[in-house]
Design an enzyme around this catalytic site. Structure first.
Site, PDB file in Angstrom:
ATOM      1  N   ARG A   1       0.740  -1.238  -0.077  1.00 35.33           N
ATOM      2  CA  ARG A   1       0.059   0.003   0.134  1.00 35.33           C
ATOM      3  C   ARG A   1       0.929   1.280   0.065  1.00 35.33           C
ATOM      4  NH1 ARG A   1      -5.327  -0.826   2.037  1.00 35.33           N
ATOM      5  NH2 ARG A   1      -5.488   1.048   2.879  1.00 35.33           N
TER       6      ARG A   1
ATOM      7  N   ASN B   1      -5.959   5.213  10.422  1.00 36.58           N
ATOM      8  CA  ASN B   1      -5.905   5.887   8.841  1.00 36.58           C
ATOM      9  C   ASN B   1      -6.884   6.961   8.442  1.00 36.58           C
ATOM     10  OD1 ASN B   1      -4.427   3.648   8.542  1.00 36.58           O
ATOM     11  ND2 ASN B   1      -5.631   2.242   7.064  1.00 36.58           N
TER      12      ASN B   1
ATOM     13  N   LYS C   1       1.599   5.873 -16.220  1.00 39.12           N
ATOM     14  CA  LYS C   1       2.354   4.530 -16.098  1.00 39.12           C
ATOM     15  C   LYS C   1       3.868   4.813 -16.055  1.00 39.12           C
ATOM     16  CE  LYS C   1       0.038   2.555 -14.500  1.00 39.12           C
ATOM     17  NZ  LYS C   1      -1.448   2.582 -14.503  1.00 39.12           N
TER      18      LYS C   1
ATOM     19  N   GLU D   1       5.039   7.288 -12.994  1.00 39.99           N
ATOM     20  CA  GLU D   1       5.083   6.886 -11.428  1.00 39.99           C
ATOM     21  C   GLU D   1       5.745   5.858 -11.179  1.00 39.99           C
ATOM     22  OE1 GLU D   1       1.067   5.472 -10.479  1.00 39.99           O
ATOM     23  OE2 GLU D   1       0.922   4.380 -12.362  1.00 39.99           O
TER      24      GLU D   1
ATOM     25  N   HIS E   1       1.275  23.873 -30.520  1.00 41.54           N
ATOM     26  CA  HIS E   1       0.827  25.215 -30.106  1.00 41.54           C
ATOM     27  C   HIS E   1       1.755  25.641 -28.901  1.00 41.54           C
ATOM     28  CE1 HIS E   1      -2.310  25.192 -33.054  1.00 41.54           C
ATOM     29  NE2 HIS E   1      -2.538  23.976 -32.967  1.00 41.54           N
TER      30      HIS E   1
END
Ligand code: F6R
Length: 608
Positions: A27, A101, A485, A488, A504
């Site tokens: 996590r 948390n 992807k 990170e 542009h």
């Protein structure tokens, strides 16, 4: 994001807590700690950095005595990553310990009030306020005290609480962030996510918002905030331990990339019956579906990118306007949605705070919500009007891959299902869409078979400093995901641009050796994108083209190419995303990055 674990039973708690925390490492976290009760006092051990530091300090948990305890991995929000700011936090006299948390938004105010009453604080966290509040308000009854402080806390929280004088119990409470209770034999567990306890038990209770659980060795009692007992029904976790293990792969991310054919297959197969898309989960009538004037999509990160793909697909097929909103912006923009708007909420975890808030906002404005969610029983899944589950299985790597692919599969099914009801798809197109949908898993496998070639390409590109992903239409939507992807997990600066927009302004950044990844799977715009390839090449860029097997112009135009099989236009993203995921993975691996848990990131972002 932070992880919570807890144990009460006959075994020594320390080693169990450390093992459970290991299962939550995916996590993302920056410090870890445990607290046990040895019958006389609360013992806290915590360390900055990875779990191995805590394991070293506690001899894998064996040094902390007691058969009851709570543990935590912290992803810093308030206060730098440090030993002091790591959880568990103790109250001043050491009578309460808390793991948390979420975020307490009014913690400064509460800290100020408690300080004025003579309480001193040791950390910079919002969590310490909770431990101090519990001690300050304690009235001899733990549940009453928790109920009393709950209205004082603004924000979101999942808490594991221990009281020195009550070594026979752990208290758990949640508002916002998820919590589950694992049911064992003469032992019970607490966790913020299933993998933490999957090797101990498969029977769980999911705590709902504003429920308080008293977890003892041989009983679990859940209360509401009026202290009525809530009857919970136990859920059995069906997925296997293998699903939460690496299964021989070096990283979860690679395993999950390779699992995509299965994730897509599982998501579609039960929903296609006799050649028809059947979405029994949707309770809307045909009349209701016809009555929607617009579709609103809310999501974050990669799930938002699925939303951008969906916009092209829905608008092409349904001819209804589609808005895609970054969830964190939606609630605060006074959005124009009402009962004539259908809102689609996309989330792997089903717990992303921004997405959840956006869903509530849409519901407040009268919009019907359909959630596309991977985690069964998560808050978004439960609270949306309808939920369509992606059946990708547990996704452990922080960077999503198989959930993204499964979400796309649901979008195709929704487009076909709505398109049919709205009379926008003729029978021939319908048959073609369904047969291409069924063929997707095998076509994804063909691309996965090219992983070694893509690895070879990555070996030549991993040292680049800046990368631009370009594409038009659906390829632009896809380039957003390709760019995310890569950046990170490899920390290479990368941006996604609509291919025609680059000139542009941003084209001024292109110089000799800049890597441009040009996506051109969409046949109708292939020639135009090839012109954009020439523009960047003439300014020194090296172009890697990703297109379909028949695209000879791309092969002639780009410096190197990765070619994917053909499918119908709307489903090209499912194939084109795969080489980008593999490329990002190997680039990050060649750079020696920590792929499954990239710096600063968390799997499930439960704070706004
Ligand atoms: C990127 C990634 C994130 C998530 C985002 C939303 O690889 O995984 O951008 O897509 O945080 O998360 P969920 O889908 O859980 O709402």
């Amino acid at each position: 994001m932070c992880g919570i674990v807890g144990y009460i039973g006959d075994h020594q708690a320390g080693p169990v807590l450390v093992q459970s925390l290991e299962k939550l490492e995916y996590r993302g976290y920056d410090s870890a700690g445990v607290c046990t009760n040895d019958g006389q006092k609360l013992i806290v051990e915590k360390e900055k950095g990875k779990l191995k530091e805590l394991k070293k300090a506690t001899d894998d948990g064996k040094k902390v005595q007691g058969t009851v305890g709570i543990g935590h991995t912290r992803w810093a929000t308030h206060g730098e990553p440090s030993k002091i700011n790591a959880h568990p936090h103790l109250s001043s006299s050491g009578s309460f310990a808390v793991v948390h948390n979420g975020i307490i938004e009014n913690y400064m105010e509460l800290k100020h009030e408690l300080s004025a009453n003579g309480i001193s604080f040791h950390s910079s966290t919002d969590t310490e306020v909770i431990a101090q509040l519990l001690e300050y308000h304690y009235n001899g009854d733990l549940v009453d005290t928790v109920i009393k402080i709950m209205p004082l806390l603004k924000g979101s929280y999942a808490l594991g609480i221990m009281y020195r004088e009550a070594p026979d119990k752990i208290i758990a409470v949640r508002k916002g962030s998820p919590l589950i209770i694992g049911i064992g034999e003469n032992e019970n567990y607490l966790a913020s996510d299933v993998p933490a306890i999957l090797d101990k038990t498969r029977k769980i209770y999911r705590l709902a918002a504003n429920e308080i659980a008293v977890i003892k060795r041989d009983s679990i009692t859940v209360y509401d905030t009026d202290k009525n007992v809530v009857e919970k029904s136990a859920e059995t976790i069906e997925w296997s331990m293998d699903a939460a293990e690496k299964d021989g792969y070096e990283h979860f991310m690679l395993k999950e990339i390779m699992e995509q054919p299965k994730a897509v297959y599982n998501t579609i197969i039960e929903r296609i019956k006799d050649g028809r898309v059947v979405l029994d989960e949707i309770h809307l009538t045909a009349e209701q579906i016809k009555s929607f004037e617009k579709i609103n999509i809310v999501a974050c990160g990669s799930a938002y990118h699925v939303g951008v793909v969906a916009k092209y697909i829905f608008e092409k097929i349904l001819r209804k306007p589609v808005e895609v909103n970054v969830a964190s912006e939606f609630k605060y923009s006074d959005p124009i949605v009402d009962e004539k708007t259908l809102t689609i909420v996309i989330s792997q975890s089903g717990e992303t705070a921004d997405t959840k808030e956006a869903m509530y906002e849409a519901q407040r404005k009268g919009s019907y919500t359909i959630a596309v969610v991977n985690v069964v029983g998560s808050a978004i899944a439960v609270e949306a009007n309808d939920v369509i589950y992606t059946l990708a299985g547990p996704e452990i790597a922080v960077a999503t891959t198989k959930a993204y692919s499964a979400q796309l599969a649901v979008i195709y099914m929704l487009a076909i299902y709505f398109g049919d009801i709205l009379g926008k798809i003729n029978q021939e197109d319908y048959r073609n869409y369904v047969s291409e949908l069924l063929a997707l898993p095998e076509k994804i496998k063909l691309i996965l078979n090219k992983a070694e070639d893509i690895k070879n390409t990555a070996s030549k590109l991993f040292a680049r400093k800046d990368v631009f992903f370009i594409g038009r239409n659906i390829d632009y939507a896809l380039s957003l995901e390709g760019s995310l992807k890569l950046k990170e997990i490899s920390y290479i600066h990368s941006e996604a641009y609509a291919a025609g927009e680059l000139k542009h302004g941003t084209i001024s950044l292109i110089e000799k050796g800049t890597l441009v990844i040009a996506l051109t799977t969409y046949e109708d715009l292939h020639e135009k994108t090839c012109s954009n390839i020439k523009e960047v090449q003439s300014r020194g860029a090296y172009v890697l083209g990703i297109g379909c097997e028949n695209m000879q112009l791309l092969v002639r135009s780009a410096d190197s190419t990765i070619l994917i099989p053909k499918t119908c236009d709307i489903m090209l993203p499912s194939l084109a995303v795969v080489p980008m995921q593999i490329l990002a993975y190997y680039i990050a691996r060649f750079k020696g990055c920590e792929i499954d848990t990239p710096r600063n990131l968390a799997k499930s972002v439960t704070v706004e």
